[in-house]
Design an enzyme around this catalytic site. Sequence first.
Site, short mmCIF file in Angstrom:
data_model
loop_
_atom_site.label_atom_id
_atom_site.label_comp_id
_atom_site.label_asym_id
_atom_site.label_seq_id
_atom_site.Cartn_x
_atom_site.Cartn_y
_atom_site.Cartn_z
N LYS A 262 37.46 39.82 31.26
CA LYS A 262 38.38 40.67 32.04
C LYS A 262 39.78 40.71 31.44
O LYS A 262 40.44 41.75 31.46
CB LYS A 262 38.43 40.23 33.49
CG LYS A 262 39.19 38.95 33.76
CD LYS A 262 39.32 38.69 35.23
CE LYS A 262 40.07 37.39 35.48
NZ LYS A 262 41.45 37.39 34.96
N THR A 263 40.26 39.59 30.89
CA THR A 263 41.59 39.59 30.29
C THR A 263 41.63 40.52 29.08
O THR A 263 42.59 41.26 28.87
CB THR A 263 41.99 38.16 29.86
OG1 THR A 263 41.95 37.30 31.01
CG2 THR A 263 43.39 38.14 29.27
N ASP B 24 45.48 41.99 38.43
CA ASP B 24 44.49 40.99 38.01
C ASP B 24 44.11 40.12 39.20
O ASP B 24 44.90 39.94 40.13
CB ASP B 24 45.12 40.14 36.90
CG ASP B 24 44.11 39.24 36.22
OD1 ASP B 24 42.89 39.47 36.37
OD2 ASP B 24 44.53 38.30 35.51
N GLU B 25 42.90 39.57 39.17
CA GLU B 25 42.43 38.64 40.22
C GLU B 25 42.62 39.23 41.61
O GLU B 25 43.13 38.56 42.53
CB GLU B 25 43.16 37.29 40.11
CG GLU B 25 43.05 36.61 38.75
CD GLU B 25 41.70 35.97 38.49
OE1 GLU B 25 40.77 36.20 39.30
OE2 GLU B 25 41.56 35.26 37.48
N GLN C 204 34.44 34.91 43.07
CA GLN C 204 35.43 33.90 42.73
C GLN C 204 36.62 33.93 43.68
O GLN C 204 37.71 33.47 43.34
CB GLN C 204 35.90 34.09 41.28
CG GLN C 204 34.78 33.91 40.26
CD GLN C 204 35.27 33.99 38.84
OE1 GLN C 204 35.97 33.10 38.35
NE2 GLN C 204 34.89 35.05 38.14
N ARG D 2 32.83 27.44 34.80
CA ARG D 2 33.85 26.99 33.85
C ARG D 2 33.19 26.43 32.60
O ARG D 2 33.84 26.26 31.57
CB ARG D 2 34.74 25.88 34.46
CG ARG D 2 35.55 26.21 35.70
CD ARG D 2 36.30 27.49 35.60
NE ARG D 2 35.53 28.60 36.14
CZ ARG D 2 35.74 29.87 35.89
NH1 ARG D 2 36.69 30.22 35.05
NH2 ARG D 2 35.00 30.82 36.44
#
Length: 752
Positions: free
Chosen positions: A50-51, A235-236, A266, A621
Amino acid sequence: MIFLIYSHFREGKLSKLQLDINKELNPAQREAVENIEGPCMIVAGAGSGKTRVLTYKIAYLIESGISPFEILALTFTNKAANEMKERIYKLIGNSAGHIWMGTFHSVFARILRHEAHLIGFDRNFSIYDDDDSVKQIEETMKQLGYMTDNPKPKTVSNMIGGLKNKMIMPDEFVSTAAMPIEKLVSNVYTAYQQKLLRNNAMDFDDLLINPIVLFKSNKEVLEKYQSRFKFILVDEYQDTNKAQYEIVKLLSQPEGNISVVGDDAQSIYRWRGAEIENILKFESDFEGCKVLKLEQNYRSTKKILSLADEVIKNNKRQIKKTLFTINNDGDDVTLNEAMTDRDEALLIIKNTMKELTSLKLNFKDVVVLYRTNAQSRVIEDALRTNSIPYIIVGGVKFYQRKEIKDVLAYLKLLVNSKDDEAMTRILKLREGIGEQTIDKIKNMSGENNVPMYESLSKLISEVDEQNKKLNRIESELSKVYSLLEKYKHVRNDLSPGELAGSIVDELGIIKNYKIEGTDEAFDRMNNVQELLSGISEYADTTENPTLEGFLQEVSLVTDLDNLDDKKNAVTLMTIHSAKGLEFPIVFITGLEDGIFPLSSSSLSLEEMEEERRLFYVAITRAMNKLYISYALQRYRFGSMSYQMKSRFLNEIDLTKIKFNKAYQVRGSKPKTARQQGSSIQYEFYDNGSGHEKEIFDEFYSIKKGTVVFHNNFGKGKVIDLSGRGDSRKAQIQFDKAGVKSLILKYANLRVG
């Protein structure tokens, strides 16, 4: 509105950026990047890049003819914002410097610096951190005549923060408060907000609330920023609260060019106000919304991803997506059952050394995750004993340390003389000035409705007018006032670094720590020197640096911003702190009911689903190897307690993972680890012969009347037995501890 990328067709060739997009992004990512008109929700699964998509999307907007001045990009950490800025610089050069990009709090603090006078604040307002807020609330409670032991100021602060996250203001809460604690909070909330205004200060929550107040009360200001920010990226998005949702909804009108990136799976910050409904309902909230899904995972092995999918599929409220990866199968996920929390920690040591040796990795490639900070103690002990370096994320933040806050108090007061919190801190530092004197100045301020600094000025002036000899307290107050006045007058003539250095020198802070000469004093001295270095670095690397700018920057630092990912050490952190990070080797500890999930018996469906999402975040992670573990016994609340494995483990197909079951033997000795050279030698339970033993077969040798020995309770005799198999219990009369009821499977008893 249609955008043509003219540069793509120079001499029939695509631009370098378009070539990069075609080369570096998969089809779903490319579609997300090139969709630039109207509302768009990009559902980005864990490890799906996504980044990278956000970075390329911003670069693509600029190359499409959009001015970087018209782009607003909002993140949740400075680390994420800085990482994206660096990537955009590499793609398109200096144009990246003109984008408004940063955390919600930093961006809207920046806007408030320009517009705060419209809602009753000066532009040089202070930003109170959590510690400052709690102190102000404690003082407010005392002034209102409330005791501060029950509820504690921290509890009241959390409740006020919860109300602000839901955008419930004092006057609204006053009308609905019914329970005694609600009425108390209502009164404190009202007085606290008045105090913030008088102190020309805002807390973290106000940095989101006040822009909404500003925009709704000043149509021209709202239209100015709507016109400025024609393209908004968030973002997020799953972590946004009601205030953040309201801000982006206001600013995105009427253009409607808003792109949000997030993953409902998330969403793990409900406890601090995040509302998963913001992402679940985005499609219906923004008319004409396009939903795009990033489902290819680049981070984890197939086996790790399979476990994550197996966990999250149990949640009912979610946006359906199917993650996949072309990575290899990888090693089996390992589930370790440990007898005690210390055994769990030692298994982490053993497995860490095994993996680092076999995979040729470093300590910094390992992270240990836990649900609560309290779990770190035993793990720290084991790492320290075995000389394994480690860092903890989420400990005492650098800017929260006492010596740092002491220096910052002087700088804050020079910027904002209305900041009573900073004034109080400075007075408490001065030898000879006690609570009684400080209370006198506070009372003067309250009676005249002026800041403490003004009251101090008046007090000193009155003494001077009387032309009398100053007593010790008056002399000390005069020194404080003179020093502050001196630096107020020269503030604009000195750089932030020069100003801070001069104050530290004049106060003799470094000299006093040297005279004290203790290890603690040496650490504090180094911290103050590091602060001065930080201010100088800020001045050297920032265009038009100001003291106000530095103070704002440090007030908004997060735990992750301080993460030292260059140090070769094992990382310890809560799962909440780990979101957005990845590690080759991941340990998830404490998979026990009451720990993970937390307080499972009292959780609602929404809360349980968030705990499951937290487990999903922890699993995802991991890149190469994942260990999960639980203990059958753990020290909690001051004594050893028997633990039940997490209900989440019942949702896992144990045939698909490697399960190492703990065992118990008669006459067992504690499990230990010792270091020889660079390797860890691990000793398992044994009865003194040095060989591993078979499981103590269903405890059949323990009968009524059997004499037993327990590590904690000592010698005792079995007086009754009940239950079967794993649930078999013994009532034991111990010589010193009295009667205890123990489950034999976990009691670790020795017979005879």
